[in-house]
Structures are given as C-alpha cells and as structure tokens.
Motif scaffolding. Structure first.
Motif, PDB file in Angstrom:
ATOM      1  N   LEU A  95     -10.574  25.062 -36.377  1.00 11.03           N
ATOM      2  CA  LEU A  95     -10.898  26.373 -36.966  1.00 11.03           C
ATOM      3  C   LEU A  95     -10.053  26.650 -38.206  1.00 11.03           C
ATOM      4  O   LEU A  95     -10.604  26.871 -39.286  1.00 11.03           O
ATOM      5  CB  LEU A  95     -10.744  27.478 -35.930  1.00 11.03           C
ATOM      6  CG  LEU A  95     -11.996  27.758 -35.095  1.00 11.03           C
ATOM      7  CD1 LEU A  95     -11.703  28.815 -34.044  1.00 11.03           C
ATOM      8  CD2 LEU A  95     -13.144  28.207 -35.974  1.00 11.03           C
ATOM      9  N   PRO A  96      -8.693  26.631 -38.093  1.00 13.95           N
ATOM     10  CA  PRO A  96      -7.902  26.839 -39.312  1.00 13.95           C
ATOM     11  C   PRO A  96      -8.141  25.767 -40.372  1.00 13.95           C
ATOM     12  O   PRO A  96      -8.233  26.081 -41.565  1.00 13.95           O
ATOM     13  CB  PRO A  96      -6.453  26.825 -38.815  1.00 13.95           C
ATOM     14  CG  PRO A  96      -6.484  26.334 -37.431  1.00 13.95           C
ATOM     15  CD  PRO A  96      -7.841  26.580 -36.891  1.00 13.95           C
ATOM     16  N   LEU A  97      -8.279  24.502 -39.919  1.00  7.91           N
ATOM     17  CA  LEU A  97      -8.473  23.427 -40.897  1.00  7.91           C
ATOM     18  C   LEU A  97      -9.810  23.594 -41.621  1.00  7.91           C
ATOM     19  O   LEU A  97      -9.901  23.399 -42.841  1.00  7.91           O
ATOM     20  CB  LEU A  97      -8.409  22.074 -40.184  1.00  7.91           C
ATOM     21  CG  LEU A  97      -8.300  20.851 -41.072  1.00  7.91           C
ATOM     22  CD1 LEU A  97      -7.062  20.926 -41.951  1.00  7.91           C
ATOM     23  CD2 LEU A  97      -8.261  19.579 -40.232  1.00  7.91           C
ATOM     24  N   GLY A  98     -10.838  23.980 -40.862  1.00  5.02           N
ATOM     25  CA  GLY A  98     -12.148  24.190 -41.467  1.00  5.02           C
ATOM     26  C   GLY A  98     -12.134  25.359 -42.443  1.00  5.02           C
ATOM     27  O   GLY A  98     -12.731  25.297 -43.520  1.00  5.02           O
ATOM     28  N   ALA A 106     -10.834  29.657 -49.190  1.00  9.35           N
ATOM     29  CA  ALA A 106      -9.509  29.121 -49.482  1.00  9.35           C
ATOM     30  C   ALA A 106      -9.377  28.882 -50.987  1.00  9.35           C
ATOM     31  O   ALA A 106     -10.376  28.647 -51.666  1.00  9.35           O
ATOM     32  CB  ALA A 106      -9.316  27.819 -48.732  1.00  9.35           C
ATOM     33  N   PRO A 107      -8.133  28.966 -51.518  1.00  8.16           N
ATOM     34  CA  PRO A 107      -7.926  28.589 -52.916  1.00  8.16           C
ATOM     35  C   PRO A 107      -8.321  27.131 -53.121  1.00  8.16           C
ATOM     36  O   PRO A 107      -8.130  26.294 -52.228  1.00  8.16           O
ATOM     37  CB  PRO A 107      -6.426  28.795 -53.134  1.00  8.16           C
ATOM     38  CG  PRO A 107      -5.835  29.076 -51.800  1.00  8.16           C
ATOM     39  CD  PRO A 107      -6.918  29.458 -50.869  1.00  8.16           C
ATOM     40  N   LEU A 108      -8.876  26.838 -54.288  1.00  7.37           N
ATOM     41  CA  LEU A 108      -9.488  25.516 -54.492  1.00  7.37           C
ATOM     42  C   LEU A 108      -8.572  24.317 -54.238  1.00  7.37           C
ATOM     43  O   LEU A 108      -8.993  23.381 -53.566  1.00  7.37           O
ATOM     44  CB  LEU A 108     -10.080  25.428 -55.905  1.00  7.37           C
ATOM     45  CG  LEU A 108     -11.536  25.857 -55.994  1.00  7.37           C
ATOM     46  CD1 LEU A 108     -12.093  25.546 -57.360  1.00  7.37           C
ATOM     47  CD2 LEU A 108     -12.383  25.184 -54.912  1.00  7.37           C
ATOM     48  N   PRO A 109      -7.316  24.312 -54.743  1.00  7.33           N
ATOM     49  CA  PRO A 109      -6.478  23.133 -54.485  1.00  7.33           C
ATOM     50  C   PRO A 109      -6.300  22.883 -52.994  1.00  7.33           C
ATOM     51  O   PRO A 109      -6.396  21.745 -52.520  1.00  7.33           O
ATOM     52  CB  PRO A 109      -5.141  23.500 -55.137  1.00  7.33           C
ATOM     53  CG  PRO A 109      -5.432  24.604 -56.072  1.00  7.33           C
ATOM     54  CD  PRO A 109      -6.625  25.313 -55.571  1.00  7.33           C
ATOM     55  N   SER A 152     -12.083  14.285 -33.386  1.00  6.34           N
ATOM     56  CA  SER A 152     -12.746  15.584 -33.242  1.00  6.34           C
ATOM     57  C   SER A 152     -12.510  16.447 -34.469  1.00  6.34           C
ATOM     58  O   SER A 152     -13.414  17.156 -34.920  1.00  6.34           O
ATOM     59  CB  SER A 152     -12.221  16.342 -32.019  1.00  6.34           C
ATOM     60  OG  SER A 152     -12.262  15.535 -30.886  1.00  6.34           O
ATOM     61  N   LEU A 153     -11.278  16.400 -34.986  1.00  8.09           N
ATOM     62  CA  LEU A 153     -10.959  17.202 -36.166  1.00  8.09           C
ATOM     63  C   LEU A 153     -11.847  16.800 -37.333  1.00  8.09           C
ATOM     64  O   LEU A 153     -12.350  17.659 -38.064  1.00  8.09           O
ATOM     65  CB  LEU A 153      -9.495  17.001 -36.561  1.00  8.09           C
ATOM     66  CG  LEU A 153      -8.482  17.753 -35.720  1.00  8.09           C
ATOM     67  CD1 LEU A 153      -7.088  17.507 -36.242  1.00  8.09           C
ATOM     68  CD2 LEU A 153      -8.801  19.232 -35.756  1.00  8.09           C
ATOM     69  N   GLY A 154     -12.045  15.499 -37.507  1.00  7.77           N
ATOM     70  CA  GLY A 154     -12.865  15.041 -38.617  1.00  7.77           C
ATOM     71  C   GLY A 154     -14.265  15.608 -38.549  1.00  7.77           C
ATOM     72  O   GLY A 154     -14.831  16.038 -39.555  1.00  7.77           O
TER      73      GLY A 154
END
Lengths: 266, 274
Positions: A95-98, A106-109, A152-154
């Motif tokens: 969730l946070p990573l996505g 999210a900011p682009l970089p 799973s994260l991927g």
C-alpha cells in the motif's frame, strides 16, 4: 456488390493464403532447427517414455504410510504459513509502496524511484530471489517467506499504483481543500476508491503465493517444496505422487477460497 | 468499508441506511476474523531460527561483495550458450504447448465438442497441467529424459497447456455461429469448418495468447535449470555450487537483461500485430 463474380473467382472460394503457408513452413523449419540445437530427437523421446513408464509404475500406489503423511502435513502447513505471512506482509507494505509509485500523488522523483524498485522486484523469478535469501538468512521457511514477500510486492505495488493513477481526483481535491493532512487524504479519499480492486488483487496474490510456496522449497526455502525435493532425491517416487496430488488439491482449494473472497468484496 | 449513512425520515424517528445487508456484514466480519486468526496462527507456529537472523545483514553484504566484480569473461565461455538454450527452450516449449493446447481446447469448447464427458476430461487436463508448476514438471521430465534442455522444453510445454488451452477454449466458445452455420449449410467437412469458420475468428486471440505465454515462458525457462532443465538456470546452479558468486552475479545480470528485452519485444509485437 451487384456485379456477379467472374467465373475464376467463383471457382476459388478461398484463394490460397501464401503468407500463412510461408509462416507455417518457417515455423516448421524453426522447430527442426531448435530441436537439433537442444538435442531433442525422436530416439530420446522413445527412450524417455520407456523410463517414464517405469517411473510411473513406481509412483503407484501413492504412499500413504502414517510417517509420510505426517511429513506431508507438516510440509503443507509450513507452505500455507509461508503463503499467508507473505501475502499479509506484501499487502501491508505494497500500500505505501504503491502510493509512493503513483505519479498523481507522489512527487515525481520519488515515484520513479519506487517504480524502479517495483520493476526490479517483478523482474526476478521468486525462485531466484529465494536463492539469494537462502544465502542471506540460511535454509528454511524464513528465506521462502522473504522471497515471496518480495514477489508479492512486485505484483501488488504495481497494481496499487495503477489503481491510484486511474482513480478520480475530485475526492482528493475536496479533502485537500479542507487542509487535511496527507494521512487523512489517503484514508478518506484514496483508500475508498482503490480498496475493492485491491482486495481482488490480494486474493489473486494469495493464490499465487500458495503455488509459489511449493517452489521456493526446491531451492532451500522450506515448506512442501523441500519435502518434495527430498522425496525426489531419495527416489521415494510413491511419496512424490502423494505430495503432488496434495499440492494440486491445495491449489484447487485455494482457487475456491480466493474466488469466494473476490465475490464477497465485489 | 462498512460506512453507514444515516438519514432522517418523516415521523421524527431516525432510519438507518446501511451499505451492506446484515448477512453481508456478518460474512465480512467473519472473513476479517478468519484472516486475522490465520495470520496470528501462521506467525505463532512458523519455525524461524533466530540465530540465522543475527548475521543476515552481514551475509547480505558478503553476498553482494562476492558478486563484485562480476566475472564478465565467463559470458562467452558458458553463459552465452546457456542463454541461447534458454531462449530456444522457451520458444520451442511455447510452440509445442500451443499445438497441444489447441487439441485440448477443441475438446473443451462446448460449441465444438458436444459431449459433457469429453469437455470434463479436457477441463481436467487443463487444470492438472496448470496446477503443477513448470519446475515440478521439470523434476519429472529430468527423471524421464535425463538432465538437459529436452526435459526443460517438455516441462514448459506441458505446464503451459493449462493456461493456453483455457484461453483458447474461451476464444473458440466466443466465436460467432453465423459463419459456422453458413459453412455447415454448404456441406463443408469438419476440417474446413475449423479452418475457414473458426480459425479466422480466433486468430487474433490465438496469437495474443501465444505471445503472452512466450513472455512468461522465457522467465520460467531461465530457472528450470536449477532442477536440471538446462539453460541459464543450469549455469546459475553450476556457479552456485562452486561458490563462484561473481559468475552467479553474471547469470543474474543476464537473466535481468533477457527479461527486460523480452518484455519490450512482446509489448512491441502486441502493439504492432495484435
């Protein structure tokens, strides 16, 4: 339309399709060429089927001795635990990573960095990740678990990022206009929009993790895969059959459960 | 998820509006509880040896330190041939899989095979081949044919039947019956009906499925060698068992590059042809 077709055209209702024929011949030539490269020959096939017949004969009847069944049960339970923990951790972290990988929030970089990380996770097969984790944390369930978390994260983070990018921005703007902090924005405006799809993905991932948990064991990641590999190496082919049948049953059961989960949250 | 909306109605008393029926709420709550129990149970009973965890960071650093510098010289000696073998394994495996899956798909498609028994047999073949992973199939085929690319190709081919056949059968079932009826009315033989009635309708789906499966199979065939299926996995296995991590690092880099290139190629084919 009105002009009657000429006699020649009427005779050949389906003219020969030369490109298709050439493609077919090219395919046949490739098959012959690749077969020689890979040393695939009819003689080896026939010899293999001879071995196969003996092999299958040794697999029947499946071994259901009590001590073997106990090994099977402990392996299956460990695989199940690996799959459940990997899915739970994968869901929590994705969730946070996505969100970090979604270009509209999210900011682009940061988004590009998160995307690159997710792409890296997706590129490698779970088995290869498992090999690296076996080296890092030793043989056993932990290595398999960590490998499946990465896999799973991927998958999940990419889908979360896509779902967030496709959602409507109006609720987000409304919540932003009230001066709400970022966490409130996520909980009130983003999650309600992506949650139903996300649960569907999670159900699918549980399914995939259940399948893959049988694999990571082959390279030292614990679970039923380890039991299977040991049985193969000890030529316990009748026990191999028991294990494979159990895996098929577990995967079918998993498909039913994840299908039920998807229907429940649709 | 269980947002409840309230609305006042005439008569002064409040009427509660709820998003889900009581039954749905009970089901969902039970489900959440079951998930929680499953997670707690898994954490409680899984066997993790904490001693292994203490030096994990050290081991990880050591792992990458040993991989660097990567042994590029090994590429021309072993890895290049392994790479070619992996690509041929994936491609040939996909071709065999499509051929076998077409036969099974014809058996499964209800508009072609009008026998419930045969449909069910076909469906069982699809589920059984798909449920056993390519690596486990490879274990079987290595026992049959001996280690090498033949076992890997067979593993890829047999495992892909399930996936390919399922989508092919769906494509065939979705074919419009108009052209089929027209052909049947002319008295065309079954083969002509398949070739001129069904094939033009399922061709786009057929090609898309084949290309999509090829993409998956390249990834899969890169790891089959770990159990004796030939190709890059075999090179990785050799490097790992010799503890030559710099060579293992090279194989990982090559696998990474191949997967990226495959993805680009399949995306290009999909956008151009299909």
């Amino acid at each position: 339309m009105s002009a009657p077709p000429s006699a020649a055209a009427r005779r050949v209702a389906f003219p020969p399709n030369w490109p298709a024929r050439i493609a077919f011949v090219a395919l046949a030539i490739y098959v012959a060429y690749a077969s020689t490269i890979l040393d695939i020959s009819w003689a080896r096939f026939v010899a293999g089927f001879g071995h196969g017949a003996r092999f299958i004969a040794r697999m029947f009847p499946p071994n259901i001795a009590a001590d073997k069944l106990q090994l099977l049960a402990s392996g299956m339970l460990e695989s199940l635990q690996i799959a459940i923990i990997a899915t739970a951790a994968g869901v929590l972290i994705s969730l946070p990573l996505g969100l970090a990988a979604a270009r509209n929030l999210a900011p682009l970089p940061m988004a590009w960095a998160a995307r690159a990380l997710v792409a890296l996770f997706r590129t490698f097969h779970p088995v290869i990740i498992a090999i690296l984790f076996v080296k890092a944390v030793g043989f056993g369930a932990l290595a398999g678990m960590l490998a499946l978390i990465v896999a799973s994260l991927g998958f999940l983070s990419k889908l979360v990022a896509e779902a967030v990018e496709e959602m409507s921005m109006q609720p987000v703007e409304a919540v932003r206009a009230t001066g709400a902090p970022f966490l409130s924005l996520v909980i009130m405006a983003v999650l309600p929009q992506v949650m139903p799809r996300f649960i569907g993905f999670s159900a699918y991932q549980l399914d995939a993790n259940l399948r893959n948990s049988a694999l990571v064991g082959l390279v030292g990641g614990g679970g039923i895969g380890a039991t299977l590999f040991t049985a193969f190496q000890r030529f316990d082919y009748d026990f191999v059959l028991t294990i494979v049948l159990a895996i098929i049953a577990a995967i079918m059961l998993g498909e039913i459960v994840s299908g039920f989960m998807r229907r429940l949250f649709q | 998820m269980s947002t409840s909306l309230t609305a006042s109605s005439t008569g002064g008393h409040l009427r509660r509006w709820q998003r889900f029926t009581p039954g749905e709420r009970v089901m969902r709550s039970t489900f959440y509880l079951a998930v929680l129990i499953a997670i707690v149970w898994s954490f409680e009973s899984i066997e993790i040896i904490p001693e292994f965890l203490y030096d994990a960071p050290q081991q990880t650093v050591d792992l990458f330190a040993r991989m660097w510098p990567i042994d590029w010289a090994w590429y021309s000696k072993v890895v290049h041939a392994a790479l070619i073998e992996t690509l041929h394994t994936a491609t040939l495996g996909t071709i065999f899989a499509v051929a076998l899956a077409s036969a099974v798909a014809l058996l499964v498609a209800r508009n072609i095979t009008r026998s419930v028994v045969l449909n069910t047999i076909g469906r069982f073949i699809l589920v059984a081949t798909r449920s056993v992973h390519a690596m486990i199939w490879a274990l079987f085929f290595v026992a049959m044919f001996g280690p090498g690319a033949l076992a890997g190709t067979m593993a890829i081919a047999v495992h892909s039947i399930g996936f390919t056949g399922k989508f092919l059968a769906e494509a065939i079932e979705e074919a419009k019956s108009g052209p089929i009826e027209a052909l049947t009315a002319t008295g065309a033989p079954p083969l002509a009906i398949l070739l001129k009635g069904y094939w033009p309708q399922v061709k786009p789906a057929f090609l898309a499925i084949a290309v999509f499966r090829w993409d998956i199979n390249v990834r899969e065939s890169a790891v089959l060698g770990l159990v004796g299926g030939g190709g890059l996995g075999m090179a990785l296995e050799t490097a790992l068992s010799n503890l030559y991590w710099d060579q293992a690092g090279l194989v990982l880099v090559v696998i990474f590059a191949v997967v990226i290139v495959t993805e680009i190629v399949t995306a290009w084919i999909r956008s151009r042809i299909i």
